[in-house]
Design a protein around this motif. Structure first.
Motif, PDB file in Angstrom:
ATOM      1  N   TYR A 138     -17.591 -37.020  58.770  1.00 42.33           N
ATOM      2  CA  TYR A 138     -16.282 -37.260  58.146  1.00 42.33           C
ATOM      3  C   TYR A 138     -15.964 -36.080  57.243  1.00 42.33           C
ATOM      4  O   TYR A 138     -16.843 -35.283  56.877  1.00 42.33           O
ATOM      5  CB  TYR A 138     -16.298 -38.561  57.336  1.00 42.33           C
ATOM      6  CG  TYR A 138     -17.339 -38.579  56.231  1.00 42.33           C
ATOM      7  CD1 TYR A 138     -17.049 -38.109  54.957  1.00 42.33           C
ATOM      8  CD2 TYR A 138     -18.630 -39.033  56.487  1.00 42.33           C
ATOM      9  CE1 TYR A 138     -17.999 -38.105  53.960  1.00 42.33           C
ATOM     10  CE2 TYR A 138     -19.587 -39.040  55.496  1.00 42.33           C
ATOM     11  CZ  TYR A 138     -19.266 -38.574  54.225  1.00 42.33           C
ATOM     12  OH  TYR A 138     -20.226 -38.562  53.247  1.00 42.33           O
ATOM     13  N   ASP A 168     -11.151 -39.946  54.033  1.00 38.44           N
ATOM     14  CA  ASP A 168     -11.417 -39.895  55.479  1.00 38.44           C
ATOM     15  C   ASP A 168     -12.516 -40.888  55.864  1.00 38.44           C
ATOM     16  O   ASP A 168     -12.456 -41.503  56.936  1.00 38.44           O
ATOM     17  CB  ASP A 168     -11.847 -38.473  55.859  1.00 38.44           C
ATOM     18  CG  ASP A 168     -11.953 -38.301  57.373  1.00 38.44           C
ATOM     19  OD1 ASP A 168     -10.987 -38.633  58.078  1.00 38.44           O
ATOM     20  OD2 ASP A 168     -13.008 -37.848  57.841  1.00 38.44           O
ATOM     21  N   LEU A 169     -13.499 -41.089  54.970  1.00 39.48           N
ATOM     22  CA  LEU A 169     -14.583 -42.026  55.268  1.00 39.48           C
ATOM     23  C   LEU A 169     -14.049 -43.459  55.378  1.00 39.48           C
ATOM     24  O   LEU A 169     -14.456 -44.225  56.250  1.00 39.48           O
ATOM     25  CB  LEU A 169     -15.664 -41.933  54.174  1.00 39.48           C
ATOM     26  CG  LEU A 169     -16.909 -42.793  54.350  1.00 39.48           C
ATOM     27  CD1 LEU A 169     -17.527 -42.627  55.726  1.00 39.48           C
ATOM     28  CD2 LEU A 169     -17.930 -42.478  53.255  1.00 39.48           C
ATOM     29  N   LYS A 172     -12.182 -43.731  58.729  1.00 39.74           N
ATOM     30  CA  LYS A 172     -13.119 -43.792  59.865  1.00 39.74           C
ATOM     31  C   LYS A 172     -13.865 -45.119  59.877  1.00 39.74           C
ATOM     32  O   LYS A 172     -14.206 -45.646  60.938  1.00 39.74           O
ATOM     33  CB  LYS A 172     -14.095 -42.614  59.810  1.00 39.74           C
ATOM     34  CG  LYS A 172     -13.473 -41.291  60.267  1.00 39.74           C
ATOM     35  CD  LYS A 172     -14.492 -40.182  60.325  1.00 39.74           C
ATOM     36  CE  LYS A 172     -13.965 -38.967  61.102  1.00 39.74           C
ATOM     37  NZ  LYS A 172     -12.721 -38.419  60.582  1.00 39.74           N
TER      38      LYS A 172
END
Length: 263
Positions: A138, A168-169, A172
């Motif tokens: 990520y 972003d983590l 995702k």
């Protein structure tokens, strides 16, 4: 040590454990239940779990103490903190101490499942990070940013405003973003409270906790038309709001600086 199970639920209220167990088994998730932190730690001596969900208020050892003990013992399972005494302070404290999520009670089955699926996926991502060495699965938070848990970020601007977004983590971990609901301009938003809702392909909504309190003076309206922009560029083009912070000096120290960050 037997094969890894999905979830360990810890709560001194049997009715809550029954609800969690029923929800998890309906999704074919393998779950164990413990009515105290001591019982949970005993179970963890002989069984690995991908994820732990624990109440805060329990006799003898509370959820925060359990979280600290899990970290002290080097147990890598993600921990979600849950409580019927939901306050901003509890949410921020839990996330700053290493919990991967915070879910207030009472919760619906969908609210529980969105947190559990995100937590399980988080564990898979972090585990793959550890196996792959220096190759991150990520995009990490930029060094001049601050984050609340692993979910949201804030970037203080030189003009006194601040931008807010989601990591972003988090994106995702929730997987397959299909829509986003943002709060209107001039709304007041509060640190530790939900400030946006993101829908996944299952139809589950994922609440994004606000990293900073303030008044929204600009909304990134393009995201509601093209939510995939968040997946492409969560830290720049994918920002949510520009706000005027309520008390930056008080709230910023509660966040984690991304300059020394490595989840």
């Amino acid at each position: 040590m037997s094969s890894i199970k999905d979830i360990l639920a810890v709560d001194d209220e049997p009715v809550v454990l029954t609800a969690i167990n029923k929800t998890c088994t309906s999704e074919r998730l393998k779950v164990d239940c413990a009515e105290s932190a001591a019982e949970a730690l005993k179970r963890m001596e002989s069984q690995d779990y991908r994820l732990i969900i624990s109440d805060i208020k329990m006799p003898e050892m509370d959820g925060f103490q359990l979280l600290a003990e899990v970290k002290k013992r080097g147990i890598t399972s993600g921990v979600i903190i849950s409580t019927g005494y939901a306050t901003v302070e509890n949410a921020v404290h839990a996330l700053s101490e290493g919990a991967i999520d915070f879910i207030p009670k009472p919760f619906t089955a969908d609210e529980l499942l969105s947190a559990l699926y995100r937590g399980l996926r988080y564990g898979t991502i972090v585990s793959s990070e550890n196996k792959s060495g220096n190759i991150l699965p990520y995009v990490p938070c930029p060094s001049r940013y601050y984050r609340l848990g692993y979910g949201s970020w804030v970037y203080p601007e030189r003009d006194g405003t601040a931008k807010i977004g989601v990591t972003d983590l988090f994106v995702k971990a929730m997987e397959n973003l299909t829509a986003i609901e943002l709060t209107p301009m001039l709304s007041d938003i509060y640190q530790g409270n939900s400030c946006a809702q993101m829908r996944d392909a299952r139809g589950l909504m994922h609440a994004v906790m606000c990293p900073l309190s303030g008044q929204v003076i600009q909304v990134n309206e393009e995201l509601t038309e093209a939510p995939s922009q968040i997946e492409k560029d969560p830290f720049f083009e994918g920002w949510f709001y520009r706000i005027i912070p309520t008390d930056l000096e008080y709230e910023l120290p509660k966040l984690v600086s991304c300059s020394s960050d490595r989840l």
